[in-house]
Design a protein around this motif. Structure first.
Motif, PDB file in Angstrom:
ATOM      1  N   THR A 187      43.060  38.317  31.642  1.00  0.00           N
ATOM      2  CA  THR A 187      43.359  39.563  32.356  1.00  0.00           C
ATOM      3  C   THR A 187      42.151  40.330  32.872  1.00  0.00           C
ATOM      4  O   THR A 187      42.310  41.218  33.711  1.00  0.00           O
ATOM      5  CB  THR A 187      44.172  40.519  31.457  1.00  0.00           C
ATOM      6  N   SER A 188      40.971  40.016  32.414  1.00  0.00           N
ATOM      7  CA  SER A 188      39.789  40.766  32.826  1.00  0.00           C
ATOM      8  C   SER A 188      39.015  40.004  33.887  1.00  0.00           C
ATOM      9  O   SER A 188      38.836  38.789  33.790  1.00  0.00           O
ATOM     10  CB  SER A 188      38.876  41.020  31.620  1.00  0.00           C
ATOM     11  N   ASP A 189      38.543  40.727  34.881  1.00  0.00           N
ATOM     12  CA  ASP A 189      37.704  40.105  35.907  1.00  0.00           C
ATOM     13  C   ASP A 189      36.340  39.713  35.340  1.00  0.00           C
ATOM     14  O   ASP A 189      35.700  38.790  35.839  1.00  0.00           O
ATOM     15  CB  ASP A 189      37.502  41.057  37.087  1.00  0.00           C
ATOM     16  N   ASP A 190      35.905  40.424  34.299  1.00  0.00           N
ATOM     17  CA  ASP A 190      34.602  40.159  33.692  1.00  0.00           C
ATOM     18  C   ASP A 190      34.704  40.317  32.176  1.00  0.00           C
ATOM     19  O   ASP A 190      34.219  41.301  31.612  1.00  0.00           O
ATOM     20  CB  ASP A 190      33.549  41.108  34.270  1.00  0.00           C
ATOM     21  N   PRO A 191      35.339  39.345  31.494  1.00  0.00           N
ATOM     22  CA  PRO A 191      35.538  39.490  30.048  1.00  0.00           C
ATOM     23  C   PRO A 191      34.238  39.612  29.266  1.00  0.00           C
ATOM     24  O   PRO A 191      34.197  40.246  28.224  1.00  0.00           O
ATOM     25  CB  PRO A 191      36.320  38.242  29.645  1.00  0.00           C
ATOM     26  N   ALA A 192      33.149  39.052  29.773  1.00  0.00           N
ATOM     27  CA  ALA A 192      31.871  39.118  29.069  1.00  0.00           C
ATOM     28  C   ALA A 192      31.362  40.557  28.962  1.00  0.00           C
ATOM     29  O   ALA A 192      30.596  40.887  28.069  1.00  0.00           O
ATOM     30  CB  ALA A 192      30.836  38.239  29.757  1.00  0.00           C
ATOM     31  N   SER A 193      31.806  41.425  29.854  1.00  0.00           N
ATOM     32  CA  SER A 193      31.348  42.815  29.832  1.00  0.00           C
ATOM     33  C   SER A 193      32.251  43.715  28.983  1.00  0.00           C
ATOM     34  O   SER A 193      31.951  44.885  28.799  1.00  0.00           O
ATOM     35  CB  SER A 193      31.273  43.372  31.254  1.00  0.00           C
ATOM     36  N   GLN A 194      33.330  43.169  28.478  1.00  0.00           N
ATOM     37  CA  GLN A 194      34.293  43.965  27.708  1.00  0.00           C
ATOM     38  C   GLN A 194      33.861  44.087  26.255  1.00  0.00           C
ATOM     39  O   GLN A 194      33.157  43.239  25.725  1.00  0.00           O
ATOM     40  CB  GLN A 194      35.673  43.321  27.781  1.00  0.00           C
ATOM     41  N   GLN A 195      34.337  45.145  25.606  1.00  0.00           N
ATOM     42  CA  GLN A 195      34.024  45.387  24.200  1.00  0.00           C
ATOM     43  C   GLN A 195      35.234  45.069  23.323  1.00  0.00           C
ATOM     44  O   GLN A 195      36.374  45.108  23.774  1.00  0.00           O
ATOM     45  CB  GLN A 195      33.623  46.844  23.996  1.00  0.00           C
ATOM     46  N   ALA A 196      34.963  44.786  22.057  1.00  0.00           N
ATOM     47  CA  ALA A 196      36.005  44.412  21.100  1.00  0.00           C
ATOM     48  C   ALA A 196      37.139  45.436  21.053  1.00  0.00           C
ATOM     49  O   ALA A 196      38.314  45.062  21.043  1.00  0.00           O
ATOM     50  CB  ALA A 196      35.401  44.234  19.709  1.00  0.00           C
ATOM     51  N   ALA A 197      36.816  46.704  21.034  1.00  0.00           N
ATOM     52  CA  ALA A 197      37.834  47.745  20.905  1.00  0.00           C
ATOM     53  C   ALA A 197      38.849  47.720  22.044  1.00  0.00           C
ATOM     54  O   ALA A 197      40.002  48.099  21.855  1.00  0.00           O
ATOM     55  CB  ALA A 197      37.184  49.120  20.814  1.00  0.00           C
TER      56      ALA A 197
END
Length: 124
Positions: free
Chosen positions: A58-68
């Motif tokens: 679902t994220s365009d950039d999962p590497a930039s997302q945080q655990a929370a």
């Protein structure tokens, strides 16, 4: 049989602001399927392999997302002195595979569906 006979007596966790890439790497390196999400001294969520897959999908950039951002915040728990079969039943009903284990309100470990299945296999 009690949860205390089967749970893993360690709390594997990550910070709420931990990048998902680091969360996934930690899970792989330590061969675990879920981590407690910790903010200070509090467990604020659980992040699982399923959550990581959801982030990838679902994220365009999962590497930039945080655990929370992807952790489950409706935390269900098991108690050390609970019957393991009852805990397994609750997990099946809720469709979850990991539960933090508490002792008098303090998280002391984690139990997985795999742990409970092993218990059934070895005691049957």
């Amino acid at each position: 049989m009690l949860v205390s006979n089967v749970y893993r007596p360690m709390v594997f966790g990550c910070r709420a602001d931990e990048p998902l890439v680091e969360v996934a790497r930690w899970m792989v390196d330590n061969e675990v399927g879920a981590l407690a999400v910790i903010d200070g001294e509090l467990v604020t969520g659980i992040i699982t392999e399923r959550d990581l897959v959801g982030a990838l999908a679902t994220s365009d950039d999962p590497a930039s997302q945080q655990a929370a951002a992807y952790a489950s915040t409706q935390i269900r728990t098991a108690e050390l002195e609970e019957d393991a079969r009852e805990v397994a039943r609750r997990m099946l009903d809720a469709g979850i595979r990991h539960l933090p284990v508490q002792d008098r309100g303090r998280v002391v470990g984690m139990v997985s569906m795999r742990d409970l299945l092993a218990l059934e296999t070895w005691t049957a």
